[in-house]
Design a protein around this motif. Structure first.
Motif, mmCIF file in Angstrom:
data_model
loop_
_atom_site.group_PDB
_atom_site.id
_atom_site.type_symbol
_atom_site.label_atom_id
_atom_site.label_comp_id
_atom_site.label_asym_id
_atom_site.label_seq_id
_atom_site.Cartn_x
_atom_site.Cartn_y
_atom_site.Cartn_z
ATOM 1 N N UNK A 224 53.538 34.145 53.899
ATOM 2 C CA UNK A 224 52.347 33.129 54.595
ATOM 3 C C UNK A 224 51.340 32.953 53.484
ATOM 4 N N UNK A 225 49.978 32.610 53.894
ATOM 5 C CA UNK A 225 48.879 31.986 53.185
ATOM 6 C C UNK A 225 48.452 33.106 52.261
ATOM 7 N N UNK A 226 48.510 32.917 50.971
ATOM 8 C CA UNK A 226 47.812 33.852 49.988
ATOM 9 C C UNK A 226 46.774 34.165 50.445
ATOM 10 N N UNK A 227 46.182 35.538 50.161
ATOM 11 C CA UNK A 227 44.750 35.991 50.559
ATOM 12 C C UNK A 227 43.786 35.455 49.272
ATOM 13 N N UNK A 228 42.841 34.854 49.683
ATOM 14 C CA UNK A 228 41.984 34.270 48.852
ATOM 15 C C UNK A 228 40.638 35.186 48.514
ATOM 16 N N UNK A 229 40.445 35.479 47.171
ATOM 17 C CA UNK A 229 39.137 36.068 47.014
ATOM 18 C C UNK A 229 37.974 35.182 46.254
ATOM 19 N N UNK A 230 36.877 35.485 46.423
ATOM 20 C CA UNK A 230 35.860 34.532 46.214
ATOM 21 C C UNK A 230 34.935 35.747 45.251
ATOM 22 N N UNK A 231 35.077 35.396 43.901
ATOM 23 C CA UNK A 231 34.053 36.400 43.136
ATOM 24 C C UNK A 231 32.525 35.782 42.788
ATOM 25 N N UNK A 232 31.775 36.238 43.688
ATOM 26 C CA UNK A 232 30.298 35.812 43.564
ATOM 27 C C UNK A 232 29.811 36.429 42.326
ATOM 28 N N UNK A 233 29.607 35.575 41.264
ATOM 29 C CA UNK A 233 28.978 36.304 40.061
ATOM 30 C C UNK A 233 27.590 35.975 39.953
ATOM 31 N N UNK A 234 26.921 37.278 39.697
ATOM 32 C CA UNK A 234 25.263 37.356 39.596
ATOM 33 C C UNK A 234 25.103 37.124 38.308
ATOM 34 N N UNK A 235 23.877 36.844 37.897
ATOM 35 C CA UNK A 235 23.489 36.987 36.486
ATOM 36 C C UNK A 235 23.437 38.460 35.818
ATOM 37 N N UNK A 236 24.132 38.277 34.702
ATOM 38 C CA UNK A 236 24.360 39.636 33.919
ATOM 39 C C UNK A 236 25.085 40.441 34.628
ATOM 40 N N UNK A 237 26.432 40.013 35.313
ATOM 41 C CA UNK A 237 27.377 40.901 35.803
ATOM 42 C C UNK A 237 28.011 41.772 34.735
ATOM 43 N N UNK A 238 28.677 42.792 35.353
ATOM 44 C CA UNK A 238 29.595 43.516 34.432
ATOM 45 C C UNK A 238 30.801 42.779 34.377
ATOM 46 N N UNK A 239 31.270 42.539 33.037
ATOM 47 C CA UNK A 239 32.422 41.874 32.911
ATOM 48 C C UNK A 239 33.650 42.689 33.086
ATOM 49 N N UNK A 240 33.529 44.162 32.611
ATOM 50 C CA UNK A 240 34.682 44.924 32.929
ATOM 51 C C UNK A 240 34.850 45.190 34.493
ATOM 52 N N UNK A 241 33.982 45.384 35.277
ATOM 53 C CA UNK A 241 34.088 45.420 36.835
ATOM 54 C C UNK A 241 34.861 44.133 37.266
#
Length: 334
Positions: free
Chosen positions: A15-32
């Motif tokens: 079926x349709x792929x599940x879509x994720x939206x990554x809301x990036x806030x300033x100074x976000x953690x790159x590792x996470x």
């Protein structure tokens, strides 16, 4: 750094792929952020199908920098998303400043439309500020737990690596994003695929929402002594109302002198000094992460007198609580 979104495979047999939206806030953690994204990418690769797609979003649709000062291009701004999207808010340091009115309104609107919403690392603060965690269980990085508890009393905060409560997800930061994504993959497509993704990540011990985020006390202090661990645990659980060394020693079945020798031998400081450092560390977190008055911070950390608190703080950190608070306000204004 350009992280392009995955091309959607319309012929996906699931079926349709599940879509994720990554809301990036300033100074976000790159590792996470990267831990979550890589899990989705590898799931597609191991399955041979496009099970997941993703978008990167920022407040104004402009390039944004993570806490390591690396710049990311994004696909869109905080626009209206699809109702079946899963939004993951990626935050890091200075999350209070990053959680502005526009961000909060976007999340509230998407929540009303039925989106699943999660917070990675300190993203739980943003969700809580938007009112999306009221009455729910949640987690956040251990360094932010004290300030979170002070500000959001109606949220059941846990020390788990991640929490799923209905359509709200929160993680403790760092590699805990991997554990959350593996859980979602297992729920969507089975344990076998989740295990295959973990194998590709060289992730040999998948954690559940029952696992706590911090290392055990013996591991943290590098000493395996049961009575020492018991005393430190009691200290950590009694910051607002400190326990005297005589009571601590009595409760673990030794004399005050024996307790003193134990701390000197393994930690090179007295029990009183170690306890003071724990209290000052919590005080610093509250000063840096909340709007609590200096007097209330002092009381929350077991200091009956603001002047005594200021004196101890200055001795340890070479600055006063008031200057620390002022320096933090200056940093957040830029």
């Amino acid at each position: 750094m350009d992280v392009s979104r995955q091309t959607i495979d319309a012929e996906n047999t699931h079926g349709s792929p599940r879509r994720f939206v990554f809301g990036l806030l300033d100074q976000f953690s790159m590792l996470s952020f990267a831990s979550a994204l890589e899990g989705l990418r590898i799931a597609n690769r191991m399955s041979g199908k496009t099970l997941y797609t993703w978008l990167l979003a920022s407040e104004n649709g402009a390039c944004i920098r993570c806490s390591a000062n690396t710049e990311f291009q994004v696909d869109c701004g905080f626009d209206e998303m699809r109702r079946d999207d899963t939004i993951l808010v990626c935050a890091g340091i200075d999350v209070q400043k990053a959680s502005n009115k526009k961000v909060l309104n976007w999340l509230r609107r998407e929540a009303r439309r039925g989106a699943k919403i999660g917070g990675l690392c300190t993203g739980a603060f943003t969700l809580a500020k938007a009112g999306l965690l009221d009455g729910k269980r949640a987690t956040i990085h251990w360094e932010n737990q004290d300030s979170f508890l002070e500000e959001f009393e109606d949220i059941e905060l846990t020390k788990s690596v991640f929490v799923i409560d209905g359509n709200r997800y929160t993680t403790a930061g760092g590699t805990s994003s991997i554990d959350l994504i593996l859980k979602l993959i297992a729920d969507d497509h089975g344990e076998e695929l989740a295990n295959a993704v973990a194998d590709q990540l060289i992730y040999s011990s998948i954690r559940t929402d029952q696992d706590t985020q911090r290392l055990s006390i013996p591991t943290r202090i590098g000493v395996r002594h049961p009575k020492l661990s018991m005393v430190i645990k009691m200290m950590e659980e009694n910051i607002e109302e400190p326990i005297s060394p005589s009571i601590l020693s009595r409760d673990v079945g030794m004399s005050t002198r024996q307790l003193e020798r134990l701390f000197r031998r393994y930690l090179n400081r007295s029990p009183k000094r170690y306890y003071m450092e724990l209290r000052l560390q919590k005080a610093r977190n509250l000063l840096m992460q909340t709007d609590m008055s200096v007097i209330n911070v002092a009381l929350a950390c077991g200091f009956a007198s603001p002047s005594h608190f200021s004196k101890c703080y200055r001795s340890h950190y070479s600055t006063t609580p008031y200057r620390e608070r002022g320096a933090q306000a200056t940093r957040l204004s830029f």
